[in-house]
Design a protein around this motif. Structure first.
Motif, short mmCIF file in Angstrom:
data_model
loop_
_atom_site.label_atom_id
_atom_site.label_comp_id
_atom_site.label_asym_id
_atom_site.label_seq_id
_atom_site.Cartn_x
_atom_site.Cartn_y
_atom_site.Cartn_z
N GLN A 8 0.89 -1.20 0.03
CA GLN A 8 -0.04 -0.05 -0.06
C GLN A 8 0.84 1.38 -0.11
O GLN A 8 0.74 2.22 -0.93
N LEU A 11 2.35 1.54 -3.34
CA LEU A 11 1.58 2.07 -4.40
C LEU A 11 0.93 3.56 -4.34
O LEU A 11 0.72 4.22 -5.17
N ARG A 12 0.70 4.00 -2.90
CA ARG A 12 0.69 5.39 -2.61
C ARG A 12 1.73 6.49 -3.06
O ARG A 12 1.59 7.41 -3.82
N ILE A 15 1.42 6.20 -7.40
CA ILE A 15 0.03 7.11 -7.69
C ILE A 15 -0.68 8.18 -7.03
O ILE A 15 -1.96 8.34 -7.41
N LYS A 19 -5.79 8.06 -5.86
CA LYS A 19 -5.74 6.81 -6.95
C LYS A 19 -5.88 5.49 -6.02
O LYS A 19 -6.23 4.60 -6.38
N ALA A 20 -4.74 5.45 -5.28
CA ALA A 20 -4.46 4.41 -4.34
C ALA A 20 -5.79 3.76 -3.77
O ALA A 20 -6.03 2.66 -3.52
N LYS A 22 -8.79 4.25 -4.44
CA LYS A 22 -9.73 3.97 -5.45
C LYS A 22 -9.39 2.18 -5.94
O LYS A 22 -10.07 1.52 -5.98
N VAL A 23 -8.17 2.11 -5.88
CA VAL A 23 -7.71 0.92 -6.51
C VAL A 23 -7.78 -0.21 -5.36
O VAL A 23 -8.13 -1.21 -5.82
N LEU A 24 -7.21 0.18 -4.10
CA LEU A 24 -7.40 -0.69 -2.96
C LEU A 24 -8.98 -0.85 -2.66
O LEU A 24 -9.17 -1.95 -2.44
N GLU A 26 -11.61 -1.00 -4.86
CA GLU A 26 -12.14 -1.79 -6.05
C GLU A 26 -11.40 -2.90 -6.06
O GLU A 26 -11.93 -3.90 -6.84
N ALA A 27 -10.35 -3.50 -5.67
CA ALA A 27 -9.70 -4.74 -5.58
C ALA A 27 -10.41 -5.85 -5.02
O ALA A 27 -11.26 -5.46 -4.20
#
Length: 136
Positions: A8, A11-12, A15, A19-20, A22-24, A26-27
């Motif tokens: 995490q 990723l942060r 992006i 955005k991170a 949102k990705v996390l 929706e994963a």
């Protein structure tokens, strides 16, 4: 969990937080628990099965609840947890039961049913406690 937290953070860094998140969120998080814990660590190791009863081993559902709660707190919303298959009918178990005609080991299947029932209760509880979580 520590590796996931590191992921995490990485990723942060790449992006950004928005955005991170949102990705996390929706994963899809897939969790498998129990089969090796029972078959490899409990039934095969004579010391383990003499120290603990099968009921004692069901504490795994509690560990799963803590794990899922922490995932939720870290932003996970789509979480899928798999329970135990009919362990007594797995090919390895049937092969090792060849002296009984290679039938399924019903004792193992009963443990799987009990464990899965506990997981279902835990999932219903978590669905009520954590808004936005999506049972899959």
């Amino acid at each position: 969990m520590e590796y996931y937290k590191e992921y995490q953070a990485t990723l942060r860094g790449y992006i950004g937080n928005a955005k991170a998140n949102k990705v996390l969120g929706e994963a899809l998080y897939l969790i498998s628990i129990g089969t090796n814990d029972f078959l490899e660590n409990y039934y095969i190791l004579p010391k383990r099965s003499s120290e603990y009863s099968v009921e004692d081993q069901i504490f795994l559902a509690g560990i799963a609840e803590i794990f899922i709660t922490e995932l939720y707190q870290l932003g996970a919303r789509k979480i899928c947890i798999s329970g135990l298959p009919p362990m007594g009918c797995l090919p390895l178990e049937r092969t090792t039961n060849m002296f009984n005609g290679s039938d399924c080991v019903e004792e193992y299947n009963d443990v799987a049913k009990d464990f899965n029932g506990q997981l279902q209760e835990m999932v219903m509880k978590l669905n009520k406690e954590h808004p936005g979580i999506k049972p899959l």
